[in-house]
Enzyme design. Structure first.
Site, PDB file in Angstrom:
ATOM      1  N   ASP A  24      50.673  44.527  52.240  1.00 45.79           N
ATOM      2  CA  ASP A  24      50.399  43.102  52.406  1.00 45.79           C
ATOM      3  C   ASP A  24      49.907  42.433  51.018  1.00 45.79           C
ATOM      4  OD1 ASP A  24      50.220  40.587  53.891  1.00 45.79           O
ATOM      5  OD2 ASP A  24      48.354  41.030  54.672  1.00 45.79           O
ATOM      6  N   ASP A  26      48.164  38.638  51.066  1.00 43.32           N
ATOM      7  CA  ASP A  26      46.841  37.874  51.291  1.00 43.32           C
ATOM      8  C   ASP A  26      46.092  38.831  52.184  1.00 43.32           C
ATOM      9  OD1 ASP A  26      48.073  35.507  49.991  1.00 43.32           O
ATOM     10  OD2 ASP A  26      49.231  34.965  51.829  1.00 43.32           O
TER      11      ASP A  26
HETATM   12 MG   LIG Z   1      47.577  39.350  55.101  1.00 51.19          MG
END
Ligand SMILES: [Mg+2]
Length: 199
Positions: A24, A26
């Site tokens: 991922d 963020d």
């Molecule tokens: Mg995230």
């Protein structure tokens, strides 16, 4: 004899496909929360007590009259371009890239403005990640890989491979039924223990 061993080993690793790791952006490689907090503090004059936000997103923690501002941040041009890297993420991914196939998987289409910024941010900060390894998507349940590293428990719950929860204040109340890592050093320890990285 030594030469034979090396060549057998090379043959073995050539025959075995590399494991795929979905990573991922963020709160895993990009400090979304840090940027959110710093912009909110300058706008509101309120100092955010990080420990008090545990278990909540910033927009849930702030007073109701401040929620719209917090929600507007990811739609603000430049927001994603300015995120700092999560400490240790670049070196760790560079190392993991040698022993696995890294895919950056980010649910980005909710904020169309973020697509270009995220792409450019990756090129600037993670130049060893090429365009084939970048998945800008909406729904991560379509992703298939052996491992997923994410701070969002909902994405992990839908994932069929092995789940790694990257620690963030908002997920601190998530039950410990998934493997939690507090930083990139622990991610590397995890993959050493799995034999993906050499010991
Ligand atoms: Mg995230």
């Amino acid at each position: 004899m030594m030469e034979k061993m090396v060549s057998d080993k090379q043959k073995d690793s050539a025959a075995r496909p590399l494991v795929r790791i979905a990573v991922d952006m963020d709160e895993v490689i990009a400090d979304y929360f840090g940027e959110q907090v710093s912009r909110y503090e300058s706008w509101s004059g309120v100092a955010v007590d990080i420990a008090a936000t545990e278990g909540k997103r910033l927009r849930e923690w702030v007073p109701p009259e401040h929620r719209e501002f917090v929600s507007s941040l990811p739609r603000t041009p430049g927001f994603f371009a300015e995120l700092r890297m999560i400490e240790g993420s670049r070196d760790a991914l560079e190392l993991l890239s040698r022993y696995s196939r890294i895919y950056i998987v980010t649910a980005a289409t909710e904020y169309p403005n973020s697509l270009r910024e995220k792409f450019d941010w990756l090129a600037a900060n993670f130049p060893f990640i090429n365009w084939r390894q970048i998945v800008l998507c909406g729904d991560k349940s379509i992703i298939r890989a052996e491992y997923m590293i994410d701070d969002n428990i909902h994405h992990l719950r839908q994932f069929e491979g092995e789940k790694i929860l990257f620690d963030s204040p908002h997920n601190r109340k998530v039950p410990d039924d998934v493997h939690r890592v507090i930083d990139w050093k622990e991610v590397l320890d995890f993959f050493r223990a799995r034999g993906v990285l050499p010991a």
